[in-house]
Design a protein around this motif. Structure first.
Motif, PDB file in Angstrom:
ATOM      1  N   ARG A 532       0.843  -1.215   0.000  1.00  0.00           N
ATOM      2  CA  ARG A 532       0.000   0.000   0.000  1.00  0.00           C
ATOM      3  C   ARG A 532       0.877   1.263   0.000  1.00  0.00           C
ATOM      4  O   ARG A 532       0.562   2.240  -0.666  1.00  0.00           O
ATOM      5  N   GLU A 535       2.219   2.219  -3.418  1.00  0.00           N
ATOM      6  CA  GLU A 535       1.308   2.876  -4.374  1.00  0.00           C
ATOM      7  C   GLU A 535       0.695   4.174  -3.827  1.00  0.00           C
ATOM      8  O   GLU A 535      -0.090   4.846  -4.499  1.00  0.00           O
ATOM      9  N   LYS A 537       0.125   7.974  -2.873  1.00  0.00           N
ATOM     10  CA  LYS A 537       0.516   9.278  -3.417  1.00  0.00           C
ATOM     11  C   LYS A 537       0.151  10.338  -2.374  1.00  0.00           C
ATOM     12  O   LYS A 537      -0.977  10.349  -1.877  1.00  0.00           O
TER      13      LYS A 537
END
Ligand code: FES
Length: 580
Positions: A532, A535, A537
């Protein structure tokens, strides 16, 4: 206590501006004479800067102009030369997005005001939450003789026969309105009843906590913290403080002599005994960072763990600062710590005496306000420092303000991405939440909010409140007002906006809070957390320019005090070259 007073008389730093008869001296001295100061005031006596955080928009410090006159009187009496210097004042109840964003700015501005001007010693006139740590941080970085005098707390609030505390009842009443137990009109009526006089919050909120921390550190005269703002004894305290700073300058008694590791440990234990604010954690860590004392979150847990909370004040208890003063105030608490072997008795104070000398004769005049240990609010006061895969660098919780039945709790996470998301959804009856859930809020830490606002004590959803439930486990990277309460995990580090694991929690995940074992665990495998995070942002954009940009680039994590990286340490009082 190994302090040896300096020789007196000797040349003070103010003489670099005012001594002799050079062109530069006449420039510095002559211009000041436009205020009508006689020539002999520039004869080498201590020039004392009264650094005043008075401001009409810092109402908690609104009476400090008047109080400064008493400080001045004391300085004149002792043979000093007082100069009052207004300094940056960050009001807790006014500054947006949060006063905490300006603590470091105030500390930086005050540091330069102290170093760049002809000041031999400083009286730090503070009160509202951030004003106390910011000026102490500055004084620690300049390291000239300095002493704190606070404005003192407001008188008790009273509403319909009930004691009401600043902040604490604001949260209580607003929840009562949401639960349908109080009308909006009654809430408005209570508004004026909450603030009966000049002064800081009358609970053991952050202002009273930081006043107590200053006294426990040895940086204020004994008994300073609790005297109400409008009591004549507050004015006496101001005058005595003025007298004392003059001798401190003569003796060259500096913050570095007083703010030692032992003094910080005394303050941490004191915080446990008074049921003090979690905000003291970030402030003391930041202050220690200015002195070079190694202080960590682990010190908070180690020193505070076995300290009983004996001060029965809101938000943890029943009374307010006025009663604390009448009961004997902080000296009684420090004496108790000393008797229990929890005080470094030799720690030096601004009086020139040890802390034990200052408190050993204190008497408790009300055992319902300052409780016997066997009747303590909790035997495990202090601040619990939690660690685990959800807070690798630590998070904090105040046991005395939490619900015993929630101290070990496993619950389903209900996640709010930020404060706006929380506000948008919390009152929605369709929100999938009940009292067994754990509320999680992200992006409210130093970088995320920005400034690390006091929003961690998220109000409960109305549908839970209507069942008569008043507490749920809440977790965030925010702070919480010292006047607030609940089973609230705060300062989760690293914060979400730095990519801490808090950033990847999703609604439906399971979280375990285990306060006795100091554990905060997200029920996910290491692989799942890593995937997690890979990925993730960052939703927080750095501000484009200005102070907010500087803040974002330089603020450190809550686990080390949220100071700026470039402000740590003591830079001393040496000034660069003159301007002429
Ligand atoms: Fe200023 Fe509480 S808001 S002391």
């Amino acid at each position: 206590m190994t302090f040896k007073p300096a020789e007196w008389p000797r040349k003070l730093r103010s003489q670099h501006w005012y001594g002799g008869n050079s062109r530069d001296t006449i420039y510095h001295r002559g211009w000041l004479k436009n205020q009508g100061y006689p020539h002999d005031l520039f004869d080498g006596r201590p020039v004392i800067g009264i650094l005043n955080t008075w401001s009409d928009l810092t109402p908690c410090n609104g009476h400090l102009r008047e109080l400064a006159e008493k400080v001045k009187a004391g300085i004149w009496e002792a043979g000093g030369f007082p100069v009052e210097v207004p300094v940056f004042s960050a009001s807790e109840n006014t500054f947006r997005p949060t006063a905490m964003m300006y603590r470091n700015l105030a500390a930086m501005a005050v540091e330069e005001a102290m170093r760049g001007q002809p000041i031999d010693g400083a009286v730090l006139m503070v009160g509202c939450d951030k004003t106390t740590p910011s000026l102490l941080m500055a004084a620690a970085s300049v390291d000239i003789p300095s002493i704190v005098v606070t404005g003192g707390p407001m008188l008790n609030g009273w509403f319909r026969g009930e004691r009401i505390g600043s902040g604490t009842h604001l949260w209580k009443f607003s929840e009562a309105v949401k639960a349908g137990e109080m009308t909006q009109d009654e809430f408005l009526e209570a508004e004026q009843a909450m603030s009966r006089s000049s002064g800081t919050c009358n609970t053991m909120g952050t202002a009273s906590t930081m006043a107590s921390m200053a006294e426990a550190l040895g940086m204020a005269l004994s008994g300073n913290a609790a005297i109400p703002a409008v009591d004549s004894r507050r004015r006496v305290m101001a005058q005595m403080t003025g007298r004392r700073i003059v001798q401190m300058v003569k003796d060259d008694l500096k913050p570095s002599d007083i703010m030692t590791k032992e003094a910080f440990e005394n303050a941490i234990r004191c915080n446990g005994a008074i049921g003090g604010s979690t905000n003291a954690v970030v402030h003391l860590l930041a202050m220690a960072g200015r002195t070079g004392v190694e202080l960590t979150l682990d010190d908070w847990d180690r020193c505070g763990r076995d300290v009983a909370t004996i001060v029965n004040l809101m938000p943890s208890g029943k009374y307010l600062m006025e009663e604390f003063f009448y009961a004997g105030g902080l000296p009684v608490v420090l004496k108790r710590l000393g008797e229990a072997g929890l005080l470094h008795k030799d720690a030096l104070t601004v009086s020139g005496e040890s802390i034990w000398d200052e408190v050993k004769d204190a008497k408790n005049w009300n055992e319902d306000v300052i409780l016997p240990v066997e009747k303590a609010l909790t035997q495990q006061g202090g601040i619990a420092v939690l660690k685990g895969n959800l807070a690798p660098l630590g998070a904090v919780l105040k046991p005395s303000a939490a619900s015993p039945h929630l101290m070990q709790h496993r619950g389903r996470a209900v996640v709010f991405e930020d404060i706006d998301d929380y506000k948008a959804r919390i009152n929605d009856d369709a929100l999938d939440i009940d009292e067994t859930c754990i509320m999680v809020m992200k992006n409210c830490g130093p970088k995320g909010y920005p400034g690390m606002a006091e929003v961690g004590n998220m109000g409960l959803p109305p549908k839970v409140l209507k069942k008569g439930i008043t507490d749920m486990v809440r977790i965030s990277d925010a702070r919480m007002s010292g006047t607030a309460y609940g089973t609230v995990v705060l300062h989760t580090s690293p914060e979400a906006a730095r990519g801490g694991p808090l950033a990847i929690v999703r609604s439906g995940d399971w979280i375990e809070l285990d306060v006795p074992n100091r554990r905060l665990h997200l029920d996910l495998s290491d692989e799942e957390i890593a995937a997690r995070l890979a990925e993730w942002k960052n939703p927080v954009e750095p501000p484009a320019s200005g102070y907010a940009r500087m803040f974002h680039e330089h603020v450190e994590g809550a686990d080390t005090g949220a100071d700026f990286d470039f402000l740590k340490g003591c830079r001393g009082s040496e000034v660069g070259r003159d301007s002429h």
